[in-house]
Enzyme design. Sequence first.
Site, PDB file in Angstrom:
ATOM      1  N   THR A 167       0.821  -1.214   0.000  1.00 12.12           N
ATOM      2  CA  THR A 167       0.000   0.000   0.000  1.00 12.12           C
ATOM      3  C   THR A 167       0.853   1.262   0.000  1.00 12.12           C
ATOM      4  OG1 THR A 167      -1.786   1.188   1.116  1.00 12.12           O
ATOM      5  CG2 THR A 167      -0.269  -0.003   2.542  1.00 12.12           C
ATOM      6  N   ARG A 168       0.282   2.318  -0.579  1.00 16.24           N
ATOM      7  CA  ARG A 168       0.919   3.636  -0.528  1.00 16.24           C
ATOM      8  C   ARG A 168      -0.069   4.660   0.028  1.00 16.24           C
ATOM      9  NH1 ARG A 168      -1.544   4.962  -5.719  1.00 16.24           N
ATOM     10  NH2 ARG A 168      -1.447   7.145  -5.183  1.00 16.24           N
TER      11      ARG A 168
ATOM     12  N   HIS B 206      -7.992   2.363   5.788  1.00 11.36           N
ATOM     13  CA  HIS B 206      -9.264   2.643   6.446  1.00 11.36           C
ATOM     14  C   HIS B 206      -9.946   1.308   6.750  1.00 11.36           C
ATOM     15  CE1 HIS B 206      -8.470   6.794   5.700  1.00 11.36           C
ATOM     16  NE2 HIS B 206      -8.322   6.558   4.413  1.00 11.36           N
TER      17      HIS B 206
ATOM     18  N   HIS C 161     -10.025  -1.422   4.058  1.00 12.80           N
ATOM     19  CA  HIS C 161      -8.743  -2.108   3.815  1.00 12.80           C
ATOM     20  C   HIS C 161      -8.476  -3.131   4.908  1.00 12.80           C
ATOM     21  CE1 HIS C 161      -8.155   2.000   2.091  1.00 12.80           C
ATOM     22  NE2 HIS C 161      -7.929   1.247   1.032  1.00 12.80           N
TER      23      HIS C 161
ATOM     24  N   ARG D 277      -8.009  -3.821  -7.505  1.00 12.67           N
ATOM     25  CA  ARG D 277      -8.391  -3.101  -8.715  1.00 12.67           C
ATOM     26  C   ARG D 277      -7.336  -2.036  -8.974  1.00 12.67           C
ATOM     27  NH1 ARG D 277     -11.078   1.092 -10.528  1.00 12.67           N
ATOM     28  NH2 ARG D 277     -12.708   0.752 -12.083  1.00 12.67           N
ATOM     29  N   ASP D 278      -6.900  -1.924 -10.233  1.00  9.32           N
ATOM     30  CA  ASP D 278      -5.989  -0.845 -10.634  1.00  9.32           C
ATOM     31  C   ASP D 278      -4.729  -0.802  -9.756  1.00  9.32           C
ATOM     32  OD1 ASP D 278      -5.266   1.246 -12.283  1.00  9.32           O
ATOM     33  OD2 ASP D 278      -6.185   2.768 -11.002  1.00  9.32           O
ATOM     34  N   HIS D 279      -4.081  -1.926  -9.599  1.00  9.35           N
ATOM     35  CA  HIS D 279      -2.876  -2.012  -8.761  1.00  9.35           C
ATOM     36  C   HIS D 279      -1.787  -1.087  -9.326  1.00  9.35           C
ATOM     37  CE1 HIS D 279      -0.232  -4.240  -5.926  1.00  9.35           C
ATOM     38  NE2 HIS D 279       0.702  -3.850  -6.778  1.00  9.35           N
TER      39      HIS D 279
ATOM     40  N   VAL E 284      13.687  38.160  -7.532  1.00 11.30           N
ATOM     41  CA  VAL E 284      14.402  36.894  -7.378  1.00 11.30           C
ATOM     42  C   VAL E 284      15.719  36.955  -8.149  1.00 11.30           C
ATOM     43  CG1 VAL E 284      14.358  34.449  -8.011  1.00 11.30           C
ATOM     44  CG2 VAL E 284      12.362  35.483  -6.948  1.00 11.30           C
TER      45      VAL E 284
END
Length: 599
Positions: A225-226, A230, A233, A319-321, A463
């Site tokens: 996981t990144r 919750h 999970h 899904r969508d790893h 600057v």
Amino acid sequence: VLPSKPLGSGFQINFAKTARQNCLFNRGYEYMNLQNLAPISELYVSYESAQKLKLDAADLTSWDLTPRQICDLELLMNGGFTPLKGFLSEADYLSVLEDMRLADGSLWPMPITLDVPETFAQGLTLGQDIALRDQEGVILATMTVTDNWTPDKAHEAKLVFGADDSTHPAVNYLHQQAGAVYLGGPVIGIQQPVHYDFRGRRDTPNELRAYFRKLGWRKVVAFQTRNPLHRAHQELTFRAAKEAQANLLIHPVVGMTKPGDVDHFTRVRCYEAVLDKYPQSTTAMSLLNLAMRMAGPREAVWHALIRKNHGCTHFIIGRDHAGPGKNAQGEDFYGPYDAQQLFRKYQDEIGIEMVDFKHMVYVQERAQYEPADEVVGDVTVLNISGTELRRRLSEGLEIPEWFSFPEVVDQLRLSKPQRSKQGFTVFFTGLSGSGKSTIANALMVKLMEMGGRPVTLLDGDIVRKNLSSELGFSKEHRDLNIRRIGYVASEITKNGGIAICAPIAPYHTTRRAVREDVEAFGAFIEVHIATSLEECERRDRKGLYKLAREGKIKEFTGISDPYEIPEAPELRLSTENEEVDNCAHQVILKLESLGLIAG
Ligand code: PPS
């Protein structure tokens, strides 16, 4: 209940007995399970040899590793990237691109390359040893340079990421940050990169294998996981482990993830809170210093190989790893289940079993989470999307207990106060004389009048007098100038202030890089001052356009140098038919609508 105690003594793996037991159980998963507990080869030399190498390395040419290369090197050295023995050779690289295999046929989907600038590569000869150092100059490894080549990056992007599209964060990295030349060769490990944070939570593959061995965990399902965890999970990981009759390893990435993700300090505090929610002794957590590439299906296979090397037997794929988000056309780069499909194809070879992610939803009437495809009856299904969660956090709204654990929400709120208390950056861009500085000044005083946060103006001219006094107007110098402004703005944003920048910033990629730097800490509002070149030249307040037309000033933006018009700024204003005061007011309205200042 998950198995928590060591299994019967007959199955306890004694290090010395491993080979004999492999013979006894050389079949099916028993064999795999014993393999996963045996030590894996590392690239480190002994302590004495390392001391000697350190001294000898003083004479070697040194390469100061980038943050991503440090992550890669750590996993190379500790065996996390087994079977790699170093940074890829050209033959291995080409084979990985085409076939997801090293030249010897072993499965390996991700090019792990040492990218350097041409100037560095030119000074090297093949067969030469170089020292690989961290950013403070500490030597971590040596490498014998066996290969030195200029890759076709567009080709690499297409094969590895599916498209040469810079909206993909790793493609953008490839073109904008990675050096032009790749070096390959075997690595000799001297010492691990030093980490001062969460030291007790970081484990090498062999440390994890020894831990599983000690606890008698023969089957371990890893969860990559990144993101913060919750309730959904927690529920799905628990179910996955139960289904696989395995123990659970929460294995979050703390190296490099997708730009804009929640920082790993906050995430680890959240994970620690969630760990208590699993039945005792069933679940462990370890931090992985991986630099993700967001390569979807290829990344899933790569992640699984890494987890196998860490002693796991199962891996959760959802899904969508490792999905990178939308491409330039607004479509997903990969199909939602492409990763599962590719994994399935290579599962036997990977040597680790996939546990498909069950999308969990909350069923209000039954007050519990259930897999979305198993929900029966006429019930109310609740869900909060990532976008909705961010909105609630940023606006200080309630986050219900059915969605997340209060301890997790507390940590998220601490790290990100509601938007009206966060730092942000307003970045004006436009031609010289377009009115950037004037509007920026007006905006500054309006924000100061409101109070609440310190305001800093980083005007182009100012600057250049201070931060960038040695720079000219070549593309290289302009980029450096803007990156410096971006760096200061991101620091101000991080610390809760308001940064107003007003340079020309003519290049799209540089503006995007600054956006990424700032968005790691707060909002970035790009305001294009779209006053036409004709109008700017007609005003010519500083007399520069005249000099540029006469050729007395070279590389003048709009005349003899490009200005790339922002495609999707948060706001576009023109000073041609608008008063300065009204322009500044429109910025204020935008900030209000984004919740950055109280209305
Ligand atoms: S950049 O491209 O963003 O680095 O430029 P910036 O730092 O904003 O500096 C722009 C101001 O420098 C003056 N100036 C020039 N501008 C563009 N091209 C050339 N060759 C040049 N030489 C000097 C000019 O006054 C710019 O100020 P503004 O406030 O934009 O008019």
